[in-house]
Design an enzyme around this catalytic site. Sequence first.
Site, PDB file in Angstrom:
ATOM      1  N   GLN A 114     -28.034  41.254 -10.518  1.00 52.87           N
ATOM      2  CA  GLN A 114     -29.211  41.538 -11.343  1.00 52.87           C
ATOM      3  C   GLN A 114     -28.988  40.943 -12.729  1.00 52.87           C
ATOM      4  OE1 GLN A 114     -30.239  45.490 -13.473  1.00 52.87           O
ATOM      5  NE2 GLN A 114     -31.339  45.610 -11.529  1.00 52.87           N
ATOM      6  N   HIS A 184     -36.948  47.156 -19.160  1.00 54.50           N
ATOM      7  CA  HIS A 184     -36.270  46.055 -19.854  1.00 54.50           C
ATOM      8  C   HIS A 184     -37.312  45.056 -20.369  1.00 54.50           C
ATOM      9  CE1 HIS A 184     -31.928  46.731 -18.334  1.00 54.50           C
ATOM     10  NE2 HIS A 184     -32.604  47.868 -18.291  1.00 54.50           N
ATOM     11  N   ARG A 232     -36.722  43.615  -9.771  1.00 52.90           N
ATOM     12  CA  ARG A 232     -36.777  45.073  -9.691  1.00 52.90           C
ATOM     13  C   ARG A 232     -38.001  45.503 -10.485  1.00 52.90           C
ATOM     14  NH1 ARG A 232     -31.850  49.410 -10.204  1.00 52.90           N
ATOM     15  NH2 ARG A 232     -30.982  47.932  -8.696  1.00 52.90           N
ATOM     16  N   CYS A 364     -21.343  60.098 -10.485  1.00 54.19           N
ATOM     17  CA  CYS A 364     -21.215  58.640 -10.557  1.00 54.19           C
ATOM     18  C   CYS A 364     -21.969  58.057 -11.746  1.00 54.19           C
ATOM     19  CB  CYS A 364     -21.707  58.006  -9.252  1.00 54.19           C
ATOM     20  SG  CYS A 364     -23.356  58.531  -8.733  1.00 54.19           S
ATOM     21  N   CYS A 372     -17.021  59.197  -7.725  1.00 55.41           N
ATOM     22  CA  CYS A 372     -17.810  60.164  -6.963  1.00 55.41           C
ATOM     23  C   CYS A 372     -17.190  61.540  -7.150  1.00 55.41           C
ATOM     24  CB  CYS A 372     -17.808  59.768  -5.488  1.00 55.41           C
ATOM     25  SG  CYS A 372     -18.561  60.991  -4.389  1.00 55.41           S
ATOM     26  N   ALA A 406      -9.595  71.410  -4.005  1.00 57.28           N
ATOM     27  CA  ALA A 406      -8.280  70.772  -4.071  1.00 57.28           C
ATOM     28  C   ALA A 406      -7.511  70.987  -2.774  1.00 57.28           C
ATOM     29  CB  ALA A 406      -7.491  71.326  -5.258  1.00 57.28           C
ATOM     30  N   GLN A 433     -14.412  77.787  -5.850  1.00 52.07           N
ATOM     31  CA  GLN A 433     -15.445  77.802  -6.882  1.00 52.07           C
ATOM     32  C   GLN A 433     -16.681  76.997  -6.497  1.00 52.07           C
ATOM     33  OE1 GLN A 433     -14.158  77.390 -11.076  1.00 52.07           O
ATOM     34  NE2 GLN A 433     -12.054  77.432 -10.284  1.00 52.07           N
ATOM     35  N   ARG A 443     -28.356  73.745  -7.021  1.00 52.99           N
ATOM     36  CA  ARG A 443     -26.987  73.281  -6.808  1.00 52.99           C
ATOM     37  C   ARG A 443     -26.500  73.533  -5.383  1.00 52.99           C
ATOM     38  NH1 ARG A 443     -23.997  70.380  -9.915  1.00 52.99           N
ATOM     39  NH2 ARG A 443     -22.200  71.754  -9.961  1.00 52.99           N
TER      40      ARG A 443
END
Length: 685
Positions: A114, A184, A232, A364, A372, A406, A433, A443
Site C-alpha cells: 500500500q 489520506h 483502498r 495487535c 497478538c 500462563a 483472571q 469482553r
Amino acid sequence: MEAHVYDFDPAIVARDPLLQPFSIKHVTFRNRIMSTSHACGLEVNGMPEEAYQRYHEEKAKGGVGLSMFGGSSNVDIDSPNIFRQLNVGTDAIIPHLQRFSARMHGRGAALMCQITHLGRRGDPYGGDRLPTIAPSPVRETAHRSIPKEMDEHDIDRVVRAYAAAARRCKEGGLDGIETLAGGHLIGQFLSPATNRRTDRFGGSLENRCRFALMVHDAIRKAVGDDFLVGMRFVVDEGPDGALRFDECVRIALVLKEAGGIDFFNAIYGTMDTLAALTVYNMPGMGSPLAPWVEPVGAFRREVGLPVFHAARIADLASARFAVREGKLDMAGMTRAQIADPHIVAKLASGREEEIRPCVGATHCQSQHRPSCLHNPATGRELTFSHVVAKTRGPARRVVVIGGGPAGLEAARVSAERGHDVSLYEAASEFGGQVLIGATGSWRRDLKGIVEWRVAELQRLGATLRTDAYMEGEDIAALNPDVVIMATGGLPLADLERGAELCTTTWDVLTGQAALSGEVLVFDGTGRHPGPLAAERAIGMGARVEYVSIDAQLAEELTYAERTRWKRLFLRFGIRPVPETRLVAVRRQDNRLLATLASDVSGEVSTRLVDHVVIEQGTIPLDEVYRDLRSRSANDGVSDLAAMVRAAPQPRGDREGFELHRIGDAVASRNIHSAMLDALRICSAL
C-alpha cells in the site's frame, strides 16, 4: 515451519469457496484469503528488513493467497513516518522489496504494497518537521495537524511521487500496489468535508476526483498494464462522514472508467477520530462479526470490479459466507492471521478446529504491534516458530501448577514438545483472571483464549485436573523433571490505612460483593478491571464516581479498548477524576470516608460513600513456589538472558527438578506477557 507440514485434503480444497483460486489480469491468487496492509511495527528505518519479511512469510507458509504489506507507506518527504510505516519514496527500498517478493513468491503467495501520502493525517513535528499538506486547511482531530493548502506545484510533485513509488514496487518484483483514499490525501480531495476548494480540484464530484485520477493515471504510465493497481476505498463514510454510499459509488465509477483501477479494497467509515476508527473503520471485540459485508457487497454489484474487504472478518464462517454469496472476492483476515498465520493450511488439511481464534482484543493495535494477545510468537518469528518443534532430547515429566493463561500456554507448548504434561488448577475450571475479564458486557470473547488451549491440551493428551490445590509435598510426590508455577496473584490493596475496608475489583466481578448507594471506584492500573467493576456497579443500581491515578481512562489499554470504555462511561454518566490517588479509607457513620490526593494540585479532598472499590493489580501468589525452591536444581531461578533468547535454561548444580514461575506469579502484567513467559521457558524444554 514449512508449508508441507500440512497435507492438504483435495476434497476440502475442491468444495470450499475460500480455497478457490481467483485471478485479476495475469495474477492468480491461490485462494480467497488475504492479509491486508498494516503498519506492523517491524520496519527498520522505513525498510522491510528480515523480521518484517519473516512476519509476512509465515502467512505465506501458512497458505495465504495474498499478503499486502506496508500500511500507509509514504511516497514523499512531507508524509512522515509516524507509526512505523515504510518509506517507498526512495530507491533504497527496491533491494528489500526484491528479496521480499522472491521469498513470498517462493512460498506461493502474491505480494502487494500500500502506498500513500498522509496529507493532513501526518505530523508537522515528525520526520523532517515539514508542514502537512491537504486540499484545504482543515485540521484532523486524531493527528492534530493544521495543514497547508496545496497549490498546483504541490499537487504535481505528489502525483510524481506516487508514480515513482509505484515504479519502485514494480522493480521490487511485487504483484501490485494499492493507494489509500479513506482519510489520506486522495480521500481528503474526494470528501467535501475536507475539500473546500473552489478551483478545478474542488466543488463538483468531477473536480474532487481530479487529483485521484491524476495520481492513478501517472501510476499506470509508470508501471504499465501488467502490474495490478488498486485503491483502498471507502464505500460509505458512515454517520461521522460526508460521503454516503451513492456518492461513493459514483466516485468509484469515475475512477473505474478512467482505466487506472484494477480492484477496490473496500472499507467503511472515517478515521479522523479515534472513536470513528474504533467503532466503524477497524471494529474489534464487542462489535458484530463482519459488520460491513452487506454494504461492501452492494458496492461490488454497482461497481463491477474485483473487491477486497477486511473489517472484523475474524472467523472462516464469516469469510466463507461473504465469498460464497458474492459480497467480495478476497476476504481480508488480517487480525485473524496475526492470531494464527496458518489459517489456510489448517483449513485445507482438515484441521480447522486447531485454528487459534482471533478474539478481537485489538492488542495487535497497541504500541507493541504486531503482537497478538494470545499468540506471543507473532512478530517474533526470528526467535520462535509458529509450529512448536518436538524436543530432540528425552521426554520429560512437566508439571504445571495453575490453569490461567500462563499455565495453559506452558502446558500446551510443553505438550507440543512431546513431554509428559500434567496441569493442576485449584479452581473448578480453567482460565484464571481471563474468566473474570470475560464477565463484562463486551469482553466475553476472551473465553476463546481459554477454550482453544483446553481443546489443544485434550488433543495432545495432557493430563488436566481442576479442583486440585497442590502443596509443595503434593508436587514433589509427582517426581517431576520440570515444575512451572503459574499460580497467578491475589488482588493488591496498598493504602496508607483502611485497605481492609475496601472491596476489590475481583470481589465485584466474581459476584462476591453486592454494591449499592454511592460507590467510589479507584483505578490504580489503567487496565480493564476498574472499568469492568464500574460497569458492574452501575448494573447493580449504584451511583459511581471513578478516580484514576492516570491522566485518562484505561491508560494502559489500546486506543480501541480505551475508546469503547469512554463511550460506555458517557452512557453511564460517569466523569472520571484523573491523576488522583486514593490515600486512605476510614469508617464514618456506617459509611466510608475516602481521602483523595490530586497529583496535579496536591489538593486533598474526601468522599463519603457506601463502598470503595479498589484496583491496584496483583501480588504474586508464590508461597508454594518458595516452598519448592530448596528442592529444585536451579533454586527456582530463571536465567533472563536465556529466557529472552528462548534458549534452554541452565540446570544448576544441585539435584532436583527444574523450577520456574511465570505470569502474574512473578509480577502483575497482562495476558500477552504471561503467555510470552510460558513460550520462552517451555519452547526450549
